[in-house]
Design an enzyme around this catalytic site. Sequence first.
Site, PDB file in Angstrom:
ATOM      1  N   SER A   1       0.822  -1.212   0.000  1.00 14.61           N
ATOM      2  CA  SER A   1       0.000   0.000   0.000  1.00 14.61           C
ATOM      3  C   SER A   1       0.859   1.267   0.000  1.00 14.61           C
ATOM      4  O   SER A   1       2.021   1.250   0.430  1.00 14.61           O
ATOM      5  CB  SER A   1      -0.911   0.016   1.232  1.00 14.61           C
TER       6      SER A   1
HETATM    7  N1  SAM Z   1      -0.344  -5.194   4.104  1.00 12.15           N
HETATM    8  C1  SAM Z   1       0.344  -5.470   2.872  1.00 12.15           C
HETATM    9  C2  SAM Z   1       1.717  -4.868   2.835  1.00 12.15           C
HETATM   10  O1  SAM Z   1       2.133  -4.221   3.806  1.00 12.15           O
HETATM   11  O2  SAM Z   1       2.401  -5.097   1.820  1.00 12.15           O
HETATM   12  C3  SAM Z   1      -0.450  -5.073   1.648  1.00 12.15           C
HETATM   13  C4  SAM Z   1      -1.600  -5.956   1.450  1.00 12.15           C
HETATM   14  S1  SAM Z   1      -2.222  -6.102  -0.193  1.00 12.15           S
HETATM   15  C5  SAM Z   1      -2.901  -4.526  -0.482  1.00 12.15           C
HETATM   16  C6  SAM Z   1      -3.613  -7.152   0.194  1.00 12.15           C
HETATM   17  C7  SAM Z   1      -3.240  -8.573   0.549  1.00 12.15           C
HETATM   18  O3  SAM Z   1      -4.400  -9.238   1.057  1.00 12.15           O
HETATM   19  C8  SAM Z   1      -2.761  -9.402  -0.633  1.00 12.15           C
HETATM   20  O4  SAM Z   1      -1.509  -9.935  -0.376  1.00 12.15           O
HETATM   21  C9  SAM Z   1      -3.822 -10.491  -0.765  1.00 12.15           C
HETATM   22  O5  SAM Z   1      -3.304 -11.730  -1.223  1.00 12.15           O
HETATM   23  C10 SAM Z   1      -4.326 -10.586   0.659  1.00 12.15           C
HETATM   24  N2  SAM Z   1      -5.656 -11.188   0.838  1.00 12.15           N
HETATM   25  C11 SAM Z   1      -6.764 -11.063   0.077  1.00 12.15           C
HETATM   26  N3  SAM Z   1      -7.783 -11.785   0.611  1.00 12.15           N
HETATM   27  C12 SAM Z   1      -7.287 -12.369   1.746  1.00 12.15           C
HETATM   28  C13 SAM Z   1      -7.847 -13.230   2.746  1.00 12.15           C
HETATM   29  N4  SAM Z   1      -9.113 -13.664   2.708  1.00 12.15           N
HETATM   30  N5  SAM Z   1      -7.043 -13.623   3.755  1.00 12.15           N
HETATM   31  C14 SAM Z   1      -5.747 -13.218   3.828  1.00 12.15           C
HETATM   32  N6  SAM Z   1      -5.183 -12.417   2.911  1.00 12.15           N
HETATM   33  C15 SAM Z   1      -5.930 -11.995   1.891  1.00 12.15           C
END
Ligand code: SAM
Length: 216
Positions: free
Chosen positions: A64
């Site tokens: 992000s």
């Molecule tokens: N917090 C992260 C960082 O600091 O880089 C950025 C997160 S990215 C915007 C969103 C993440 O949520 C992705 O890696 C995606 O695979 C994960 N995601 C989506 N649905 C999910 C779920 N049900 N459980 C866990 N992770 C999930």
Amino acid sequence: MSGDQYTRQRARMVESQIIARGVHDPRVLHALREIPRHRFVPAELQPHAYEDRPLNIGCGQTISQPYIVALMTQLLELRVTDRVLEVGTGSAYQAAVLAVLAAEVITIERQETLAERASERLVELGYANVTVVTGDGSLGYPSGAPFDAIIVTAAAPRVPPSLKAQLAPGGRLVCPTGARGFQSLTRLVRKGDDFEEHHDIRCVFVPLLGKEGWEE
Ligand code: SAM
């Protein structure tokens, strides 16, 4: 680029992107000045790590924008004794920010490749109070509950009920909610069995895919 150059870029990022937009919590600002964000992105993107935007981290996912990380972290009002759940590990940058501000962090990622890379990176950089779990974080992490704070870094149609149930009394939860294409940041505070709800800025996140998120 040298370590000193990255340190200067971080200081500039905090001044021009974070403080300038109104994030003021000194502990959050300190964490963002200290954590080497460039170590959380692919090598070819390291020179861009301190720019005012999200970046691709592979597997169709993003780290992000720094401002969003700062704002969501400030909204959690973390104390040094807090136990925190993060849903959506991605690069593990947000997890590292939480690790500096709280006692213990559990972070859940649904994509195994990202979870493995994140775990290795956190060990390499010495963030010993973070545990990376692979699974559907829309259901939270019941065996670790209750949590003093929960942060969801992917967008859900509504705050997943399982996450609300895993929030400790007085606990804070921040989650982008709304349509698939754009959302607002929702902040809940647990008061007994009730939840105070506030909405912060508009934002755009990748979808939370899972049982209590969007359909895969
Ligand atoms: N917090 C992260 C960082 O600091 O880089 C950025 C997160 S990215 C915007 C969103 C993440 O949520 C992705 O890696 C995606 O695979 C994960 N995601 C989506 N649905 C999910 C779920 N049900 N459980 C866990 N992770 C999930």
